[in-house]
Design a protein around this motif. Sequence first.
Motif, mmCIF file in Angstrom:
data_model
loop_
_atom_site.group_PDB
_atom_site.id
_atom_site.type_symbol
_atom_site.label_atom_id
_atom_site.label_comp_id
_atom_site.label_asym_id
_atom_site.label_seq_id
_atom_site.Cartn_x
_atom_site.Cartn_y
_atom_site.Cartn_z
ATOM 1 N N VAL A 1 38.925 53.874 12.029
ATOM 2 C CA VAL A 1 40.196 54.577 12.545
ATOM 3 C C VAL A 1 40.776 55.228 11.144
ATOM 4 O O VAL A 1 41.045 54.770 10.383
ATOM 5 C CB VAL A 1 41.129 53.759 13.297
ATOM 6 N N GLN B 1 41.664 59.088 14.815
ATOM 7 C CA GLN B 1 40.308 59.327 15.455
ATOM 8 C C GLN B 1 39.480 58.200 14.639
ATOM 9 O O GLN B 1 39.586 57.808 13.555
ATOM 10 C CB GLN B 1 39.953 60.515 15.439
ATOM 11 N N ALA B 2 38.253 57.734 15.602
ATOM 12 C CA ALA B 2 37.560 56.971 14.926
ATOM 13 C C ALA B 2 36.436 57.841 14.375
ATOM 14 O O ALA B 2 35.943 58.721 14.904
ATOM 15 C CB ALA B 2 36.732 56.002 16.250
ATOM 16 N N PHE C 1 41.278 66.493 17.286
ATOM 17 C CA PHE C 1 40.909 65.481 18.247
ATOM 18 C C PHE C 1 41.408 64.033 17.821
ATOM 19 O O PHE C 1 41.355 63.898 16.894
ATOM 20 C CB PHE C 1 39.384 65.448 18.241
ATOM 21 N N VAL C 2 41.818 63.583 18.989
ATOM 22 C CA VAL C 2 42.533 62.427 18.683
ATOM 23 C C VAL C 2 42.352 61.242 19.807
ATOM 24 O O VAL C 2 42.268 61.425 20.774
ATOM 25 C CB VAL C 2 44.319 62.505 18.762
ATOM 26 N N ASP C 3 41.789 60.034 19.160
ATOM 27 C CA ASP C 3 41.653 58.885 20.027
ATOM 28 C C ASP C 3 42.466 57.811 20.232
ATOM 29 O O ASP C 3 42.434 56.812 20.962
ATOM 30 C CB ASP C 3 40.472 58.123 19.938
ATOM 31 N N SER C 4 43.599 57.772 19.062
ATOM 32 C CA SER C 4 44.419 56.520 19.087
ATOM 33 C C SER C 4 45.928 57.135 18.381
ATOM 34 O O SER C 4 45.888 57.971 17.895
ATOM 35 C CB SER C 4 43.921 55.411 18.651
ATOM 36 N N GLN D 1 33.048 53.833 13.370
ATOM 37 C CA GLN D 1 33.973 53.380 14.262
ATOM 38 C C GLN D 1 35.222 52.930 13.285
ATOM 39 O O GLN D 1 35.913 51.841 13.830
ATOM 40 C CB GLN D 1 33.380 52.330 15.031
ATOM 41 N N THR E 1 48.173 55.271 15.949
ATOM 42 C CA THR E 1 48.012 53.972 15.052
ATOM 43 C C THR E 1 49.469 53.617 14.771
ATOM 44 O O THR E 1 49.496 52.294 14.521
ATOM 45 C CB THR E 1 47.308 54.351 13.636
#
Length: 89
Positions: A37, A30-31, A10-13, A35, A15
Motif C-alpha cells: 500500500v 493504492q496497492a 486511483f484509490v483502493d483504500s 501489493q 490508510t
Amino acid sequence: MTDQRLPEYFVDSVTTVTIANNVVRLTLAQANEKQQVEPVARLLIPANQLSPILQGIQNAAVTIVERAKASQEEAAASANAEEGAGAPN
C-alpha cells in the motif's frame, strides 16, 4: 470554474484518518504491483462538512447499486427474450 482538468487518483483504500484543528485528514492509498500500500493523496475536509460529504457519498453509492441492479435485470430479461424468440413453436 475553469476548464482546467483536475488531478485524478486511483484509490483502493483509506490508510489513516486524523482530525486536528477541526480538519479531518484522510490519507488515500493504492496497492502497487507488489501489493504494497502506497499513499497517493490526502483529502482535507472541514470537520463540520464531514457528515454531509459522507451522506452524499452514501447517496451516490445507493444510486450506483440501484442502476447496476436494474442493468443486470434488463440484461437478464433481454437474454431470456432472445432465448424465447429462438425456441420452436
